[in-house]
Design an enzyme around this catalytic site. Structure first.
Site, mmCIF file in Angstrom:
data_model
loop_
_atom_site.group_PDB
_atom_site.id
_atom_site.type_symbol
_atom_site.label_atom_id
_atom_site.label_comp_id
_atom_site.label_asym_id
_atom_site.label_seq_id
_atom_site.Cartn_x
_atom_site.Cartn_y
_atom_site.Cartn_z
ATOM 1 N N LYS A 165 0.856 -1.451 0.093
ATOM 2 C CA LYS A 165 0.256 -0.119 -0.193
ATOM 3 C C LYS A 165 0.890 0.986 0.033
ATOM 4 O O LYS A 165 1.979 1.611 0.561
ATOM 5 C CB LYS A 165 -0.832 -0.188 0.848
ATOM 6 C CG LYS A 165 -1.754 -1.068 1.296
ATOM 7 C CD LYS A 165 -3.139 -0.882 0.242
ATOM 8 C CE LYS A 165 -3.955 -2.298 0.108
ATOM 9 N NZ LYS A 165 -4.386 -1.805 -0.921
ATOM 10 N N ASP A 191 -0.290 -0.627 -4.159
ATOM 11 C CA ASP A 191 -1.587 -0.503 -4.659
ATOM 12 C C ASP A 191 -1.687 0.981 -3.720
ATOM 13 O O ASP A 191 -1.017 1.561 -2.840
ATOM 14 C CB ASP A 191 -2.762 -1.305 -3.814
ATOM 15 C CG ASP A 191 -4.086 -0.911 -4.386
ATOM 16 O OD1 ASP A 191 -3.972 0.101 -4.475
ATOM 17 O OD2 ASP A 191 -4.691 -2.061 -3.802
ATOM 18 N N ASN A 193 -4.455 2.775 -4.119
ATOM 19 C CA ASN A 193 -6.118 3.374 -4.132
ATOM 20 C C ASN A 193 -6.156 4.721 -4.074
ATOM 21 O O ASN A 193 -7.498 5.634 -3.623
ATOM 22 C CB ASN A 193 -6.342 3.141 -1.841
ATOM 23 C CG ASN A 193 -6.534 1.184 -1.970
ATOM 24 O OD1 ASN A 193 -5.529 1.067 -1.022
ATOM 25 N ND2 ASN A 193 -7.164 0.966 -2.277
ATOM 26 N N GLU A 215 -1.229 -0.515 -8.716
ATOM 27 C CA GLU A 215 -2.365 -0.311 -8.390
ATOM 28 C C GLU A 215 -2.906 0.922 -8.991
ATOM 29 O O GLU A 215 -2.418 1.289 -7.108
ATOM 30 C CB GLU A 215 -2.479 -1.427 -7.952
ATOM 31 C CG GLU A 215 -4.060 -2.503 -7.620
ATOM 32 C CD GLU A 215 -4.328 -3.029 -6.871
ATOM 33 O OE1 GLU A 215 -4.196 -3.931 -6.780
ATOM 34 O OE2 GLU A 215 -5.382 -3.007 -6.404
ATOM 35 N N ASP A 240 -8.121 -1.771 -9.640
ATOM 36 C CA ASP A 240 -9.124 -2.357 -8.920
ATOM 37 C C ASP A 240 -10.483 -1.844 -9.163
ATOM 38 O O ASP A 240 -11.759 -2.541 -9.509
ATOM 39 C CB ASP A 240 -8.208 -2.164 -7.448
ATOM 40 C CG ASP A 240 -9.086 -2.227 -6.717
ATOM 41 O OD1 ASP A 240 -10.111 -4.039 -6.679
ATOM 42 O OD2 ASP A 240 -8.689 -2.457 -5.561
ATOM 43 N N LYS A 264 -12.292 -9.124 -7.613
ATOM 44 C CA LYS A 264 -12.797 -9.463 -6.457
ATOM 45 C C LYS A 264 -14.024 -9.608 -6.495
ATOM 46 O O LYS A 264 -15.167 -9.164 -6.853
ATOM 47 C CB LYS A 264 -12.299 -7.821 -5.629
ATOM 48 C CG LYS A 264 -10.632 -7.737 -5.311
ATOM 49 C CD LYS A 264 -10.840 -6.208 -4.591
ATOM 50 C CE LYS A 264 -9.752 -5.768 -3.766
ATOM 51 N NZ LYS A 264 -8.941 -4.507 -3.629
HETATM 52 MG MG MG Z 1 -6.191 -2.087 -4.918
#
Ligand code: MG
Length: 367
Positions: A165, A191, A193, A215, A240, A264
């Site tokens: 992250k 990632d 976000n 990501e 994502d 997901k």
């Molecule tokens: Mg993600």
């Protein structure tokens, strides 16, 4: 299969380690997880609705998911083909959005059906693997030494790849520290976000770190920004949050905004939908992996079944380290960098009743 009741079960668990992200600076130590329990004449079904307590990762969150299940999805299911997950998927399409809630209801019904038929979810999906690489997800840290320490611990526990992250201002510095310490052989992906601006020069600096992908660098709905960025940097861009359906994945691919898919199943509305996206990615030659939502063992088991599909070219989120101080059941542990798929009927994961004694239960009887 006759469904007699549907229960919404909310257990309270304590995290054994926090996962801090760019959108959640203060991760909770206690987590309330929402489970859907289908009580049927031929057996039970279980599924997890892995949403956060607040709408910060995504618009979906736990109170909204519970409300939409109680007021809209379960009443529609009673009026429709409630004992048949395949037919129920089309019937519930009249409710827009709320994919995690819908996915949980569909999976709980499917789980009961598969258990009655003594068939595993992995077999139903077409999984060909009996184990998957143990992919760890690492927290955002203030100090790069803390990130290196967490990475070392995850690798020591058997992690086969690290998904880190990151956030603006320290992503390049922290990932550089990790690369310098761990060498070039450890598969690393970042990632963000959705926390970066498109013109942030730090994104170009990430290009020198041989990442598997970056990501979700930009805001979830900024597909064109991701496409422009993908044209400027070498590192593959992963998406994502905006990949909520087959159509959304097709649009992202058509715009060249997505070079790696984080799949997901709860976000795309269920395991059947997830399998369709897997098939699309195989058809288009797009790398993909199953992403986690800090699920309990109930949700993790269902994700592992999906991760066993043959087109999953990248390691899933299947962290070899425990997520909770005491999970709802004990799945087989990781060994030699791999996590075994559950083998029992359905998802193979039934919560231990003794670990649900403090859970809140909302029971809805068949009308
Ligand atoms: Mg993600």
């Amino acid at each position: 299969m006759r469904v007699r009741a549907i229960e919404l079960v909310t257990p309270h668990l304590r995290m054994s380690r926090a996962l801090r992200t760019a959108h959640r600076a203060d991760p909770p130590v206690k987590r309330h997880r929402l489970l859907v329990h289908v009580v049927a004449d031929e057996g039970d079904g279980w599924a997890e609705c892995p949403v956060e307590a607040a709408p910060t990762y995504d618009a979906d969150y736990s109170e909204a998911a519970e409300l939409v299940l109680r007021r809209h999805l379960v009443p529609r299911a009673w009026a429709g083909p409630i004992g048949d997950a395949d037919a129920l998927e089309g019937h519930l399409a009249s409710v827009r959005g709320h994919h995690p809630a819908r996915a949980a209801l569909l999976l709980a019904v499917l789980d009961a059906q598969l258990r009655a038929a003594d068939r595993s979810l992995a077999d139903w999906l077409g999984a060909t693997a009996s184990s998957v690489p143990a992919g760890a997800a690492l927290s955002l840290h203030d100090d790069p030494d803390d990130l290196v320490a967490e990475a070392t611990a995850a690798l020591g526990a058997g992690a086969a790849r690290l998904r880190v992250k990151v956030g603006p201002g320290r992503a390049a510095l922290h990932l550089r520290a990790l690369r310098d310490q761990l060498g070039d052989d450890v598969p690393l992906q970042a990632d963000a976000n959705g926390s970066f601006e498109e013109d942030d020069p730090e994104l170009a600096a990430l290009d020198e770190l041989a990442l598997t992908c970056i990501e979700q660098p930009l805001a979830p709905d900024d597909l064109l920004g991701h496409a422009r960025l993908a044209g400027r940097i070498e590192t593959p861009i992963g998406l994502d949050e905006p990949l909520t359906s087959v159509g959304a994945v097709e649009a992202a691919l058509a715009l060249a905004a997505c070079e790696v898919v984080c799949l997901k199943p709860s976000r795309v509305g269920g395991w059947a939908a997830a399998r369709r996206i897997h098939d699309l990615c195989v058809d288009r030659g797009v790398p993909l992996f199953v992403g986690g939502m800090q699920e309990t063992a109930v949700g993790r088991a269902a994700n592992l079944a999906l991760a066993g599909l043959p087109g999953m070219t990248l390691p899933p989120d299947a962290d070899p380290r425990p997520r909770f101080e005491q999970d709802l059941l004990d799945l087989p542990p990781a060994a030699e960098g791999r996590v075994p798929l559950p083998t029992g009927p359905g998802t193979g994961a039934t919560p231990e009743p003794s670990r649900l004694v403090d859970a809140e239960v909302v029971r809805m009887e068949a009308p």
